[in-house]
Write a protein that holds these residues in place. Structure first.
Motif, PDB file in Angstrom:
ATOM      1  N   SER A 154      21.713 -85.285  28.023  1.00  0.00           N
ATOM      2  CA  SER A 154      23.304 -85.399  27.722  1.00  0.00           C
ATOM      3  C   SER A 154      23.759 -86.368  28.367  1.00  0.00           C
ATOM      4  O   SER A 154      24.779 -86.905  27.740  1.00  0.00           O
ATOM      5  N   GLY A 159      27.764 -89.498  28.171  1.00  0.00           N
ATOM      6  CA  GLY A 159      28.218 -88.605  28.898  1.00  0.00           C
ATOM      7  C   GLY A 159      28.139 -87.513  28.759  1.00  0.00           C
ATOM      8  O   GLY A 159      27.662 -86.735  27.691  1.00  0.00           O
ATOM      9  N   ASN A 161      29.277 -84.265  28.401  1.00  0.00           N
ATOM     10  CA  ASN A 161      30.284 -83.191  28.349  1.00  0.00           C
ATOM     11  C   ASN A 161      29.567 -82.207  27.552  1.00  0.00           C
ATOM     12  O   ASN A 161      28.693 -81.834  27.261  1.00  0.00           O
ATOM     13  N   ASN A 164      27.411 -82.440  24.443  1.00  0.00           N
ATOM     14  CA  ASN A 164      26.184 -82.893  24.620  1.00  0.00           C
ATOM     15  C   ASN A 164      25.103 -81.867  25.127  1.00  0.00           C
ATOM     16  O   ASN A 164      24.204 -81.915  25.047  1.00  0.00           O
ATOM     17  N   ARG A 238      38.705 -80.708  31.575  1.00  0.00           N
ATOM     18  CA  ARG A 238      38.529 -81.669  32.698  1.00  0.00           C
ATOM     19  C   ARG A 238      39.708 -82.615  32.954  1.00  0.00           C
ATOM     20  O   ARG A 238      40.036 -82.841  33.988  1.00  0.00           O
ATOM     21  N   ARG A 249      34.252 -84.613  37.800  1.00  0.00           N
ATOM     22  CA  ARG A 249      32.974 -85.154  37.687  1.00  0.00           C
ATOM     23  C   ARG A 249      31.777 -84.433  38.379  1.00  0.00           C
ATOM     24  O   ARG A 249      30.626 -84.285  37.992  1.00  0.00           O
TER      25      ARG A 249
END
Length: 350
Positions: A154, A159, A161, A164, A238, A249
């Protein structure tokens, strides 16, 4: 701002929490007395009290066999089931909040498939490097390796997310499912043992199992409750969470990895038990609301109660014991279909 409704809601939540805790204690007491040998719940309390306090006079008139059945046979199994149920429910809350997906559960990232592959491999090769705990150890290693692979896939796909992560989990789980099928194909006479483990069971659990699952549950609950406020904000997305001061993050990774490891620990001990982490958060969310500071502890207690009763039914009520994963699927599947249909038709549901 009127603080009276807030204080009243906190008061009601506190009473409800105490009620659930009492229900869990009553469930454990009643379950410990149910089985081939019927034992009154007051006797269970006497035996446990004597064991905790060291006052042997409380059990002086009881048969030693009764004490052994309660303390060495039934209670380890019951407490393991409660800890696993609470852990799976906690993980369900976290996964649904982080991935913003109401269908997310502790096995979304393929953790269960990894644990199943590790356990099947240990059973097929008859590995005994860790003695009686070789299968749980290999199951945990398989689940952990699967989690690392899913995170790698992922992260390398532009990224990590939610989409993913879910897609990577589906891909890895599909590959591992094929691997499990191959192991069952070559297992020959050991295929029944592999299938039985995959369906989940709390048979022959010991106090060591209670300790392991309790450690995973306690550490996971501590981490989740510490970040409960951040999880509330992450449920908004997010970007919104980052604008409100959340480290968007770092915090999701901490929660996802912690939840996956708790789920891995539970699966390694009990086998695959579905629907607990999916249904309990939805049920509790309608009773206490979406605030994870309340939802997490309430879901933990409710998951423990649900799985303890499910295991009691398979052990002491049904004429023949069936794997616990089968019962939870038979109960949870139709109930979830009802829940999903209510939402689709716009009727009031959970």
């Amino acid at each position: 701002m009127n603080e009276e409704p807030i204080a009243k809601r906190r008061h009601h939540s506190g009473l409800f929490f105490i009620l659930l805790a009492l229900v869990l204690l009553i469930t454990i007491s009643l379950s410990a007395g149910m089985g081939y040998m019927k034992i009154h719940w007051t006797v269970v309390l006497r035996v446990v009290g004597a064991h905790l306090t060291g006052i042997t006079s409380w059990t002086a008139d009881l048969d030693e066999l009764m004490r052994v059945i309660i303390m060495d046979v039934r209670l380890p199994r019951i407490l393991t089931a409660a800890a696993v149920g609470g852990g799976l429910a906690l993980c369900g809350v976290v996964f649904q909040g982080i991935l913003l997906n109401p269908l997310a559960d502790p096995y979304t990232l393929g953790v269960s498939a990894g644990a199943a592959f590790g356990a099947a491999l240990a059973l097929l090769l008859n590995l005994s490097v860790a003695g009686a705990y070789s299968v749980p150890c290999f199951a945990f290693l398989g689940a952990t390796a699967t989690l690392m692979l899913v995170i790698y896939l992922s992260s390398s796909a532009g990224g990590a997310n939610a989409n993913n992560l879910i897609l990577s989990g589906i891909i890895v789980a599909a590959i591992l499912s094929a691997g499990i099928s191959f192991l069952k194909f070559v297992a020959d006479e050991q295929v029944a043992v592999i299938i039985f483990w995959l369906m989940g069971s709390f048979a022959s659990k010991t106090w060591t199992d209670v300790g392991l699952t309790s450690v995973f549950l306690a550490v996971g609950a501590g981490v989740f409750l510490f970040y409960a406020k951040d999880l509330n904000l992450l449920c908004l997305g997010r970007r919104a969470a980052a604008s409100l001061g959340v480290d968007a993050r770092r915090v999701p990774w901490i929660l996802l990895i912690s939840a996956s490891l708790v789920a891995a620990g539970c699966v390694a001990v009990s086998g695959i038990i579905g629907f607990v982490g999916l249904l309990v958060p939805h049920m509790m969310r309608t009773l206490v609301g979406p605030d994870n500071r309340l939802l997490l502890p309430f879901s933990m207690l409710s998951g423990a109660i649900l799985l303890t009763w499910a295991d009691t039914i398979t052990r002491a009520v049904l004429p023949h014991e069936i794997p616990i994963g089968v019962l939870t699927a038979l109960i949870g599947g139709p109930f979830f279909c009802y829940l999903f249909r209510k939402r689709q038709t716009g009727a009031r549901g959970f």
